[in-house]
Design an enzyme around this catalytic site. Structure first.
Site, PDB file in Angstrom:
ATOM      1  N   HIS A  56       0.832  -1.182   0.000  1.00  0.00           N
ATOM      2  CA  HIS A  56       0.000   0.000   0.000  1.00  0.00           C
ATOM      3  C   HIS A  56       0.881   1.252   0.000  1.00  0.00           C
ATOM      4  O   HIS A  56       2.097   1.164   0.182  1.00  0.00           O
ATOM      5  CB  HIS A  56      -0.904  -0.003   1.230  1.00  0.00           C
ATOM      6  CG  HIS A  56      -2.078  -0.958   1.095  1.00  0.00           C
ATOM      7  ND1 HIS A  56      -3.042  -1.089   2.062  1.00  0.00           N
ATOM      8  CD2 HIS A  56      -2.434  -1.811   0.100  1.00  0.00           C
ATOM      9  CE1 HIS A  56      -3.949  -1.986   1.679  1.00  0.00           C
ATOM     10  NE2 HIS A  56      -3.593  -2.445   0.489  1.00  0.00           N
ATOM     11  N   GLU A  58       1.062   3.883   2.105  1.00  0.00           N
ATOM     12  CA  GLU A  58       1.620   4.418   3.352  1.00  0.00           C
ATOM     13  C   GLU A  58       2.961   3.788   3.725  1.00  0.00           C
ATOM     14  O   GLU A  58       3.923   4.511   4.036  1.00  0.00           O
ATOM     15  CB  GLU A  58       0.624   4.257   4.515  1.00  0.00           C
ATOM     16  CG  GLU A  58      -0.704   4.976   4.326  1.00  0.00           C
ATOM     17  CD  GLU A  58      -1.764   4.124   3.636  1.00  0.00           C
ATOM     18  OE1 GLU A  58      -1.402   3.366   2.722  1.00  0.00           O
ATOM     19  OE2 GLU A  58      -2.937   4.227   4.019  1.00  0.00           O
ATOM     20  N   ARG A 192      -6.396   4.351 -21.749  1.00  0.00           N
ATOM     21  CA  ARG A 192      -6.478   2.885 -21.619  1.00  0.00           C
ATOM     22  C   ARG A 192      -5.568   2.413 -20.495  1.00  0.00           C
ATOM     23  O   ARG A 192      -5.954   1.594 -19.662  1.00  0.00           O
ATOM     24  CB  ARG A 192      -6.019   2.213 -22.914  1.00  0.00           C
ATOM     25  CG  ARG A 192      -7.018   2.270 -24.031  1.00  0.00           C
ATOM     26  CD  ARG A 192      -6.464   1.560 -25.256  1.00  0.00           C
ATOM     27  NE  ARG A 192      -7.429   1.631 -26.355  1.00  0.00           N
ATOM     28  CZ  ARG A 192      -7.180   1.250 -27.593  1.00  0.00           C
ATOM     29  NH1 ARG A 192      -5.978   0.770 -27.910  1.00  0.00           N
ATOM     30  NH2 ARG A 192      -8.101   1.332 -28.521  1.00  0.00           N
ATOM     31  N   SER A 231     -22.478 -11.669 -26.722  1.00  0.00           N
ATOM     32  CA  SER A 231     -23.614 -12.459 -26.241  1.00  0.00           C
ATOM     33  C   SER A 231     -23.676 -13.852 -26.846  1.00  0.00           C
ATOM     34  O   SER A 231     -23.946 -14.822 -26.159  1.00  0.00           O
ATOM     35  CB  SER A 231     -24.920 -11.719 -26.544  1.00  0.00           C
ATOM     36  OG  SER A 231     -24.872 -10.435 -25.999  1.00  0.00           O
ATOM     37  N   PRO A 307     -21.317   1.955 -30.999  1.00  0.00           N
ATOM     38  CA  PRO A 307     -22.500   2.774 -30.751  1.00  0.00           C
ATOM     39  C   PRO A 307     -23.601   2.060 -29.973  1.00  0.00           C
ATOM     40  O   PRO A 307     -24.268   2.686 -29.143  1.00  0.00           O
ATOM     41  CB  PRO A 307     -22.981   3.108 -32.175  1.00  0.00           C
ATOM     42  CG  PRO A 307     -21.755   2.997 -33.033  1.00  0.00           C
ATOM     43  CD  PRO A 307     -20.924   1.904 -32.423  1.00  0.00           C
TER      44      PRO A 307
HETATM   45  C1  AOF Z   1      -4.506   1.703   2.229  1.00  0.00           C
HETATM   46  N1  AOF Z   1      -3.522   2.115   1.392  1.00  0.00           N
HETATM   47  O1  AOF Z   1      -2.525   2.171  -0.614  1.00  0.00           O
HETATM   48  C2  AOF Z   1      -4.581   1.072  -0.442  1.00  0.00           C
HETATM   49  C3  AOF Z   1      -5.649   0.683   0.434  1.00  0.00           C
HETATM   50  O2  AOF Z   1      -6.368  -6.735  -0.198  1.00  0.00           O
HETATM   51  P1  AOF Z   1      -5.582  -5.771   0.639  1.00  0.00           P
HETATM   52  O3  AOF Z   1      -5.181  -6.320   1.935  1.00  0.00           O
HETATM   53  O4  AOF Z   1      -4.449  -5.114  -0.135  1.00  0.00           O
HETATM   54  O5  AOF Z   1      -6.571  -4.580   1.038  1.00  0.00           O
HETATM   55  C4  AOF Z   1      -7.302  -3.969   0.071  1.00  0.00           C
HETATM   56  C5  AOF Z   1      -8.167  -2.858   0.645  1.00  0.00           C
HETATM   57  O6  AOF Z   1      -7.344  -1.876   1.271  1.00  0.00           O
HETATM   58  C6  AOF Z   1      -8.865  -2.152  -0.499  1.00  0.00           C
HETATM   59  O7  AOF Z   1     -10.104  -2.732  -0.799  1.00  0.00           O
HETATM   60  C7  AOF Z   1      -9.010  -0.756   0.054  1.00  0.00           C
HETATM   61  O8  AOF Z   1     -10.114  -0.695   0.931  1.00  0.00           O
HETATM   62  C8  AOF Z   1      -7.715  -0.566   0.837  1.00  0.00           C
HETATM   63  N2  AOF Z   1      -6.683  -0.033  -0.038  1.00  0.00           N
HETATM   64  N3  AOF Z   1      -5.580   1.058   1.729  1.00  0.00           N
HETATM   65  O9  AOF Z   1      -4.428   1.900   3.438  1.00  0.00           O
HETATM   66  C9  AOF Z   1      -3.490   1.833   0.095  1.00  0.00           C
HETATM   67  N4  AOF Z   1      -4.570   0.704  -1.744  1.00  0.00           N
HETATM   68 ZN    ZN Z   2      -3.224  -0.192   3.794  1.00  0.00          ZN
END
Ligand code: AOF
Ligand code: ZN
Length: 373
Positions: A56, A58, A192, A231, A307
């Site tokens: 993540h 942090e 994209r 489909s 479309p």
């Molecule tokens: C944070 N910092 O950079 C992100 C967060 O599957 P996990 O354990 O990685 O957790 C995913 C959940 O954590 C995700 O659904 C969202 O709620 C949060 N993402 N949280 O503190 C981050 N990417």
């Molecule tokens: Zn986190």
């Protein structure tokens, strides 16, 4: 304080954008660690959610800050997570408390029901000062895919339409025409890359045999999952999409009652075939298809047509943003209209969509509409 908070949150917002399209099923979050010094505030750590969603944001920023985090402020675009998952490791709240930061500034509570305010509450109970809600609206727009997925079970959808000056997306008989200028074409490739999946109806695939990858130098690895709404399972095993399915994933969404026979050749080529209930017209139900993508972890879908799909997405209120590019060049003969009546009515109806911005890329003029919640 407010001005400084917004300034550093804007920095975190910009960092978070770097991961857009490559962190699913996770949101792409940005984080900045700022320390007060005699010369004013100093950025001592930056981070954003890494590919595939871990680590993540942090821990990346806090690790860079090291001991400089003690007494500092952590700016983060989403409430730090408080949960432990099988693949997750240490929750960000724990990283944050142990880093010694004195204050956390976040843009919004994480709507994920496993967190939903618990992250902020745990930080406060550990004596960390928390300010939430800074630049909430801007961040919510960037994180709309995550918000939609955890609250509605489907990804956020951007519908992209390109039309000639006289309103066409294709030539007579569906012949492929170059609608966008080269600069706008490259801009679309960048968009994209910022989405988790690109989605098209089988009509466009049969007409154009597109590759649907990102072809910008150095960004090729950011090609999103290619989703085909098919489909009746008409996708040609010899198409460019199927021939490259082992390099960039292709997911085909068929109606539950689609014939079984065509499936084997597609699966053998590495295509994933999924089925959803049919709608009243016998087509794969769009809402069901999007919920299936949500269940698979997709948070941001770029729908490039054609479309029929565009009209259906707008009429069902499933297109969260509509981006229309208009070329200054006319086709000059009757072709395939880019905007069908249902889409035109939705865009023109201020209760359903509102014009959020206009801009130019190369020679093309762009209009961006947002769905009225
Ligand atoms: C944070 N910092 O950079 C992100 C967060 O599957 P996990 O354990 O990685 O957790 C995913 C959940 O954590 C995700 O659904 C969202 O709620 C949060 N993402 N949280 O503190 C981050 N990417
Ligand atoms: Zn986190």
């Amino acid at each position: 304080m407010k001005g400084a908070d917004e300034r550093f949150m804007r920095h975190a917002l910009a960092l978070g954008r770097r991961g857009a399209g490559s962190t699913w099923p996770n949101p792409s979050v940005g984080a900045v660690v700022v320390r007060e010094t005699a010369d004013g505030p100093l950025v001592v750590g930056t981070g954003w959610t890494q590919a595939g969603g871990r680590p993540h944001a942090e821990p990346v920023a806090l690790e860079e800050a090291g001991l400089a985090a003690v007494g500092a402020t952590l700016y983060v675009t989403l409430e730090p997570c408080s949960h432990r998952t099988v693949r997750g490791g240490t929750p960000c709240v724990e990283h944050t408390i142990l880093s010694g930061v004195a204050r956390v500034v976040s843009a919004m509570d994480d709507p994920n029901p496993r967190i939903a305010g618990l992250g902020h509450a745990l930080l406060r109970s550990a004596g960390v000062k928390v300010t939430a809600g800074v630049l909430a609206a801007e961040v919510a727009r960037d994180l709309r895919g995550h918000i939609m997925r955890v609250t509605k079970g489907r990804p956020a959808v951007t519908l992209k339409i390109a039309r000639t000056a006289d309103g066409y997306a294709g030539g007579p008989g569906g012949r492929r025409i170059a609608v966008s200028c080269p600069e706008a074409g490259r801009w679309v490739h960048l968009e994209r890359a910022r989405h988790d999946a690109i989605m098209l109806g089988i009509g466009s695939i049969l007409a154009d045999d597109p590759l649907l990858t990102v072809r910008l130098p150095g960004l090729e690895h950011l090609s999103p999952v290619r989703v085909v709404l098919d489909s009746r399972l008409q996708l040609d095993p010899g198409s460019q999409l199927v021939r490259t399915a082992r390099q960039v994933p292709v997911w085909v969404i068929a109606a539950e009652d689609a014939p079984v026979a065509p499936e084997a050749a597609l699966v053998k080529a590495g295509v994933e075939v999924m089925r959803v209930p049919a709608d009243a017209a016998g087509r794969a139900d769009l809402s069901e298809a999007l919920h299936l993508l949500g269940a698979r972890g997709i948070t941001r879908v770029y729908a490039e047509g054609g479309p029929a799909v565009g009209e259906a997405l707008a009429m069902q209120g499933l297109a969260d943003e509509i981006v229309l590019s208009v070329s200054p060049v006319a086709l000059g003969e009757p072709g395939v209209p880019a905007i069908r009546p249902g889409l035109s009515a939705a865009i023109g109806d201020g209760l359903r969509y509102r014009l959020a911005e206009t801009f130019a890329v190369g020679h093309d003029r762009f209009e961006r509409y947002e769905r009225v919640p």
